[in-house]
Design an enzyme around this catalytic site. Structure first.
Site, PDB file in Angstrom:
ATOM      1  N   GLU A 180      29.958  -0.431  21.341  1.00  0.00           N
ATOM      2  CA  GLU A 180      29.340  -1.670  20.844  1.00  0.00           C
ATOM      3  C   GLU A 180      28.085  -1.354  20.040  1.00  0.00           C
ATOM      4  O   GLU A 180      27.531  -0.262  20.103  1.00  0.00           O
ATOM      5  CB  GLU A 180      28.960  -2.595  22.017  1.00  0.00           C
ATOM      6  CG  GLU A 180      30.000  -3.656  22.353  1.00  0.00           C
ATOM      7  CD  GLU A 180      30.020  -4.805  21.352  1.00  0.00           C
ATOM      8  OE1 GLU A 180      29.339  -4.708  20.291  1.00  0.00           O
ATOM      9  OE2 GLU A 180      30.710  -5.800  21.607  1.00  0.00           O
ATOM     10  N   ASN A 194      27.469 -13.770  20.982  1.00  0.00           N
ATOM     11  CA  ASN A 194      27.898 -12.649  20.151  1.00  0.00           C
ATOM     12  C   ASN A 194      27.639 -12.969  18.684  1.00  0.00           C
ATOM     13  O   ASN A 194      27.169 -14.036  18.321  1.00  0.00           O
ATOM     14  CB  ASN A 194      29.395 -12.380  20.373  1.00  0.00           C
ATOM     15  CG  ASN A 194      29.666 -10.978  20.867  1.00  0.00           C
ATOM     16  OD1 ASN A 194      29.060 -10.021  20.398  1.00  0.00           O
ATOM     17  ND2 ASN A 194      30.578 -10.852  21.818  1.00  0.00           N
ATOM     18  N   ASP A 244      33.796 -11.306  17.812  1.00  0.00           N
ATOM     19  CA  ASP A 244      32.886 -10.466  18.597  1.00  0.00           C
ATOM     20  C   ASP A 244      31.630 -10.215  17.753  1.00  0.00           C
ATOM     21  O   ASP A 244      31.055 -11.153  17.217  1.00  0.00           O
ATOM     22  CB  ASP A 244      33.607  -9.173  19.001  1.00  0.00           C
ATOM     23  CG  ASP A 244      33.013  -8.505  20.227  1.00  0.00           C
ATOM     24  OD1 ASP A 244      31.780  -8.434  20.339  1.00  0.00           O
ATOM     25  OD2 ASP A 244      33.781  -8.016  21.073  1.00  0.00           O
TER      26      ASP A 244
END
Length: 295
Positions: A14, A147, A202
């Site tokens: 991430e 997000n 995302d």
């Protein structure tokens, strides 16, 4: 052309973050509690294993990184191979059910980081702002998994995604005061997993032309949205669960993409690059990420 920039498999890679002064890429593996650094020119790699899950990163104006972890915000000394963390502020929530998630620094140097409400049974996530060592709440509720944050080049718009709702919104942003208002829909992605499912939004990045590039988790693609929410295109990926893109490289025309590698065996058989750091050469440049202003 899509290439593998770093071959090690992340459980949940991430928050790729390009550091223009170092010409290096940082990112995290959340469930592995690890911050990674790659020098693409030499291939040199370093990592730091933390005691709490790191979710997102910011360049610190005084050197090193600011790390948002489940336990709160801390400064990481990246000049040392040892883990040297200095706490800035503790997490303001119940850590057994909530952790920090996606975040970006705004043009004035504030670090905006939302949370994920892990029971996922109600929209109880929150958005926080770290400003010169002080933490405040920007808004609460209306989302389950915060997000896809980002800011427009003209400094007037903040973007945001709620992954659980498959929804991207935009807000009017005041760079002088660090306030937002008038949250409204930018784009609603399908929630029909049987017929028209293309993944859920995302992490994201905003390019130099003001377009919004969002990773579609379980959709094997990145979608390009205009500032008005129109779908302008997509990049099909060799991973089913991309998590976030970031522009990097000397010309900011390399799009780095993190992804999830801790996935079911059939999916990994179909997408063997899952969890690896990908790089894509782009026709459009990104923008340098602002540094967090510590004072």
């Amino acid at each position: 052309m899509i290439t593998v920039a770093y071959d090690e498999v992340m459980q949940t890679g991430e928050c790729p973050l390009w550091h223009p002064q170092e010409q290096a890429l940082y990112w995290v593996d959340i469930p592995a509690f690890t911050v990674h650094r790659l020098d693409p020119a030499s291939g040199a790699h370093r990592s730091w294993k933390l005691a709490s899950e790191p979710a997102t990163l910011a360049i610190n104006d005084q050197g090193g990184l600011i790390v948002a972890m489940r336990s709160g915000f801390a400064h990481l000394d990246t000049g040392s191979d040892e883990v040297r963390l200095s706490e800035i502020v503790a997490a303001p929530y119940d850590q057994s059910i909530t952790r920090f998630n996606d975040g970006h620094v705004d043009p004035a140097g504030r670090f905006w980081v939302g949370t994920i409400y892990e029971p996922r049974d109600k929209p109880a996530a929150e958005m926080y702002v770290l400003e010169q060592g002080k933490l405040r709440k920007a808004w609460s509720g209306g989302m389950t998994n915060s997000n896809g944050s980002g800011f427009s080049p003209d400094r007037k718009t903040m973007y945001h995604a709620d992954t659980a709702a498959h929804r991207v919104t935009k807000l009017d942003f005041d760079a002088a005061t660090g306030t937002v208002e008038n949250q409204r829909l930018l784009h609603q992605f399908s929630m029909d997993k049987e017929n028209n499912y293309g993944g859920r939004p995302d992490g994201a990045a905003v390019d130099s032309e003001g377009n919004y590039w969002v990773a579609m988790f379980e959709g094997a693609r990145i979608v390009k949205l205009s500032p008005d929410g129109a779908v302008l295109g997509e990049i099909k990926l060799p991973v089913r669960c991309p998590t976030m893109p970031a522009f990097g490289g000397a010309d900011l025309r390399t799009l780095y993409v993190t992804s999830a590698g801790a996935r079911p065996a059939p999916e990994l058989a179909q997408y063997p690059l899952s969890g690896k750091l990908l790089a894509i050469r782009m026709d459009v440049a990104g923008r340098e990420e602002p540094a967090y202003r510590s004072r």
